[in-house]
Each structure stands twice: as C-alpha cells, then as structure tokens.
Design an enzyme around this catalytic site. Sequence first.
Site, short mmCIF file in Angstrom:
data_model
loop_
_atom_site.label_atom_id
_atom_site.label_comp_id
_atom_site.label_asym_id
_atom_site.label_seq_id
_atom_site.Cartn_x
_atom_site.Cartn_y
_atom_site.Cartn_z
N TYR A 48 24.34 -83.77 61.99
CA TYR A 48 23.64 -82.49 62.32
C TYR A 48 23.43 -81.98 63.86
O TYR A 48 23.10 -80.88 64.01
CB TYR A 48 22.23 -82.21 61.62
CG TYR A 48 22.18 -82.73 60.08
CD1 TYR A 48 23.32 -82.71 59.40
CD2 TYR A 48 20.90 -82.84 59.64
CE1 TYR A 48 23.17 -82.89 57.87
CE2 TYR A 48 20.91 -83.37 58.10
CZ TYR A 48 21.83 -83.02 57.48
OH TYR A 48 21.91 -83.45 56.16
N LYS A 73 21.26 -90.27 59.03
CA LYS A 73 22.51 -90.77 58.41
C LYS A 73 23.76 -91.20 59.29
O LYS A 73 23.92 -90.66 60.32
CB LYS A 73 22.88 -89.73 57.42
CG LYS A 73 21.53 -89.16 56.76
CD LYS A 73 22.04 -88.03 55.43
CE LYS A 73 21.01 -87.25 55.26
NZ LYS A 73 20.59 -86.08 55.84
N HIS A 106 26.18 -91.53 54.91
CA HIS A 106 26.14 -89.78 54.58
C HIS A 106 27.00 -89.46 53.31
O HIS A 106 26.73 -88.86 52.26
CB HIS A 106 26.53 -89.39 55.73
CG HIS A 106 25.91 -87.96 55.93
ND1 HIS A 106 25.53 -87.33 57.10
CD2 HIS A 106 25.69 -86.92 55.04
CE1 HIS A 106 25.11 -85.84 56.82
NE2 HIS A 106 25.11 -85.72 55.49
N LEU A 188 16.90 -75.91 47.26
CA LEU A 188 16.47 -74.60 46.79
C LEU A 188 17.77 -73.73 46.53
O LEU A 188 18.05 -72.50 46.77
CB LEU A 188 15.80 -73.77 48.04
CG LEU A 188 14.42 -74.39 48.28
CD1 LEU A 188 13.86 -73.90 49.43
CD2 LEU A 188 13.39 -74.18 47.02
N ILE A 227 13.49 -82.12 50.25
CA ILE A 227 13.48 -81.87 51.59
C ILE A 227 14.10 -80.56 52.03
O ILE A 227 15.15 -80.32 52.48
CB ILE A 227 14.61 -83.06 52.29
CG1 ILE A 227 15.82 -83.07 51.63
CG2 ILE A 227 13.87 -84.24 52.47
CD1 ILE A 227 16.99 -83.98 52.26
N LYS A 229 15.02 -76.92 53.58
CA LYS A 229 15.15 -76.69 55.02
C LYS A 229 14.83 -75.16 54.87
O LYS A 229 15.12 -74.17 54.26
CB LYS A 229 16.36 -76.79 55.31
CG LYS A 229 16.76 -76.34 56.96
CD LYS A 229 17.83 -74.97 56.61
CE LYS A 229 17.98 -74.14 57.83
NZ LYS A 229 19.04 -73.16 57.79
N SER A 230 14.06 -74.82 56.14
CA SER A 230 13.96 -73.35 56.83
C SER A 230 13.75 -73.50 58.14
O SER A 230 13.21 -74.31 58.69
CB SER A 230 12.78 -72.79 56.03
OG SER A 230 12.77 -71.62 56.58
N ARG A 235 8.18 -69.61 56.11
CA ARG A 235 8.64 -70.54 55.20
C ARG A 235 8.46 -71.85 55.01
O ARG A 235 8.32 -72.73 53.94
CB ARG A 235 10.13 -69.95 54.94
CG ARG A 235 10.49 -68.69 54.50
CD ARG A 235 11.88 -68.38 54.47
NE ARG A 235 12.27 -67.22 53.86
CZ ARG A 235 13.38 -66.67 53.58
NH1 ARG A 235 14.65 -67.27 54.39
NH2 ARG A 235 13.91 -65.65 53.05
N ASN A 239 6.67 -73.70 51.77
CA ASN A 239 7.35 -74.61 51.13
C ASN A 239 6.64 -75.83 51.12
O ASN A 239 6.81 -76.68 50.38
CB ASN A 239 8.90 -75.07 51.76
CG ASN A 239 9.74 -73.87 51.57
OD1 ASN A 239 9.62 -72.96 50.87
ND2 ASN A 239 10.99 -74.12 52.46
P1 NAD Z 1 18.03 -75.75 50.84
O1 NAD Z 1 18.38 -75.82 49.48
O2 NAD Z 1 16.75 -76.19 51.59
O3 NAD Z 1 17.90 -74.06 51.11
C1 NAD Z 1 17.72 -73.81 52.74
C2 NAD Z 1 17.75 -72.02 52.78
O4 NAD Z 1 16.95 -71.60 51.63
C3 NAD Z 1 17.11 -71.68 53.93
O5 NAD Z 1 18.31 -71.81 54.97
C4 NAD Z 1 16.62 -70.31 53.77
O6 NAD Z 1 17.92 -69.51 53.84
C5 NAD Z 1 16.37 -70.56 52.12
N1 NAD Z 1 14.70 -70.84 52.05
C6 NAD Z 1 14.20 -71.50 52.42
N2 NAD Z 1 12.85 -71.71 51.89
C7 NAD Z 1 12.66 -70.62 51.52
C8 NAD Z 1 11.37 -69.69 51.10
N3 NAD Z 1 10.50 -70.32 50.77
N4 NAD Z 1 11.76 -68.59 50.27
C9 NAD Z 1 13.23 -68.12 50.30
N5 NAD Z 1 14.30 -68.72 50.84
C10 NAD Z 1 13.97 -69.98 51.43
O7 NAD Z 1 19.25 -76.03 51.38
P2 NAD Z 1 19.75 -77.12 52.74
O8 NAD Z 1 19.46 -76.95 54.10
O9 NAD Z 1 21.33 -77.37 52.25
O10 NAD Z 1 19.34 -78.77 52.16
C11 NAD Z 1 17.97 -79.26 52.65
C12 NAD Z 1 18.23 -80.37 53.57
O11 NAD Z 1 18.88 -81.23 52.63
C13 NAD Z 1 19.27 -80.03 54.82
O12 NAD Z 1 18.36 -79.48 55.82
C14 NAD Z 1 19.46 -81.64 54.81
O13 NAD Z 1 18.35 -82.01 55.33
C15 NAD Z 1 19.61 -82.06 53.27
N6 NAD Z 1 21.12 -81.95 53.01
C16 NAD Z 1 21.70 -82.97 53.11
C17 NAD Z 1 23.20 -83.06 52.65
C18 NAD Z 1 23.72 -84.59 52.47
O14 NAD Z 1 25.04 -84.45 52.35
N7 NAD Z 1 23.23 -85.63 52.49
C19 NAD Z 1 23.83 -82.06 52.57
C20 NAD Z 1 23.18 -80.95 52.43
C21 NAD Z 1 22.01 -80.97 53.00
#
Ligand code: NAD
Length: 276
Positions: A48, A73, A106, A188, A227, A229-230, A235, A239
């Site tokens: 990241y 990771k 990872h 999400l 976990i 993300k925003s 948000r 969350n």
């Molecule tokens: P997520 O499902 O958490 O969605 C994030 C997106 O949802 C935001 O960018 C925003 O557009 C929207 N959002 C967030 N809160 C909201 C709210 N309250 N209302 C409306 N929209 C909202 O997606 P993500 O970032 O892909 O996944 C979360 C975390 O998982 C990542 O930040 C990372 O730490 C982890 N991750 C790990 C891997 C892996 O391979 N291990 C892959 C992807 C993500």
Amino acid sequence: MQYITLHDDVRIPQLGYGVWQIPDTQAYDAVTTALETGYRHLDTASAYENESGVGRAVRESGLPREDVFITTKLWNGDHGYDTALRAFDQSLDRLGTDYVDLYLIHWPVPEQDLYIETWRALEKIAADGRARAIGVSNFTAENLDRLLREGTTRPAINQIELHPYFPQPSMRDHHRRHGIATEAWSPLGQGGDLLSEPLLKRLGDKYGKSPAQVVLRWHLHLGNVVIPKSATPSRIRENFEVFDFELEPAEVEQITALGSDGGRIGPNPAVFNYVG
Ligand code: NAD
C-alpha cells in the site's frame, strides 16, 4: 469495541480501519481521524506504500503503542525465507515500531510455490517476538491445508475478500473447523452497487442506520474481523458507529442470500500470480 481472541490468545479488535489506496501523504491525516474516532486496529501492507504515514500517525497520537493493533503484510515479490525476513525489517522501519501485532502473507502466489518457505520466516518472526500473531491472506482451502500439514504454527487468521455479494460460506466453515479467524477485506464491496441494495436500505431505515452500517453489523454478527476503508472523516466515523444495534438472525440470512459465486470483485487467489 468487540474483540476476537485468536488461537494464540492475542486479542484483535473486531472492527479495524483499512488503508488500501490511501496515499502515504494522506495516510497520516486519515489514520489520525480514525484513532480520534476510537479505532484501535489498523490494516496496512507494504504494497500500500503508506506504512510510513500510518506509523507516524500512531506515534504522534499520544496513545501507548500497545493500545493500537497494527497489521501489515508481506508482498508477493518478497516470498522466500531470507527475503521475507528482510522485507519484514523494512516494514518495521517504515512503521517506526519494533513489533507488529499481526503479520500476514498477502497472497499465496501459487505459481511461485514459495509460501511454505515464507511461512517459516513468519514463524521465526513470531518466535522472536517481533509479530504478536502471524497469519495469511487470500489463502484458498487447499493452500491452508498444505500450510497446516507442512508448517509448525497454525495461521491465526486468513484475510479474504468477503462481503454480502461474496459471503464465502465454505471458507468461513473451513476456518472455523481449523480454529482460524476470518477477516473480511473489501467488506463494503468497495462501496459499489452493494450499498444501493433495497434490502440494506430497508434494514437501515428500520434501525436508523446507513446501508454501510448494516453491512458492517452483518460482518460482526458472522464473527468476521472487518476492516472498512474510507478517506472521508464523516464516513470513518459512520463506520465506527455499529455497536449500538443488532440485526435479527433472519435479517442476517437475508443479507447473506444476496451473495453468489460470481460476486467476487478482486482477483481470484488461485490464479493470481502478480509479483510486481
Ligand atoms: P471497502 O469494502 O472497505 O470499501 C471502501 C469504499 O467504500 C470507500 O473507498 C468508499 O468509496 C466506500 N465507503 C466507505 N465507507 C462508506 C460509507 N459509510 N458509506 C458509503 N460508502 C462508503 O473496500 P477496500 O478498501 O477494498 O477494503 C477495505 C480494506 O481491506 C482495505 O483498505 C485493505 O486494508 C484491506 N484489503 C485487503 C486486501 C488483501 O488482499 N488482503 C485486498 C483489498 C483490501
């Protein structure tokens, strides 16, 4: 906050804050907002490229280090025993800490076939007390079974893609049978169509919550570590406000029924061999 106790007795806050796609220059502010909101669990990765900003926010928060659970990771191009040990040192340097709470492989990168050797490096890191817990991410049932056969330590957690469109019932079962915790990434659904589902809107109206909060409550009910993300402060706070209501079991099932085998958003780990 609710906690899940991993098999090695390490307690992980069930709700954390993910920082994928938050550039290092913004990670400090985003993580500072998350810590001020009350999050005590951060999920980053060397891939990241924001470990520095994350670590600085933790150090400057005024919180004792032991109050914040940090996961990072090991990237795909760093598999192999010595390479993994070196990559871990670099992650610690960037984070500015002398241990992490959870270190994950990872992706399994099956074509490379180095994840068993890599796991031995993680076992060494844990034995040296530099990671309180070790686990994996994106491991299939087959990858996990091999690790259980050939490794010495059972992974504490497997972090996998998991959301209502892709609820992964068989992986959750597999984890439960082996005492491995399930952690949900893209919980999400990356904020896509999922959050416009009429069912989630209806349940949100019933509980005075947003669709995102309903989805996070669904994860907590299933026992997932989650976990979201925003980068948007409102948000990030929204969350976190998911501990003051509960879904009924039938509602949890209705949400799970939104899922399908085709609901995956990210890469399929069985064929994802990117190391760049
Ligand atoms: P997520 O499902 O958490 O969605 C994030 C997106 O949802 C935001 O960018 C925003 O557009 C929207 N959002 C967030 N809160 C909201 C709210 N309250 N209302 C409306 N929209 C909202 O997606 P993500 O970032 O892909 O996944 C979360 C975390 O998982 C990542 O930040 C990372 O730490 C982890 N991750 C790990 C891997 C892996 O391979 N291990 C892959 C992807 C993500």
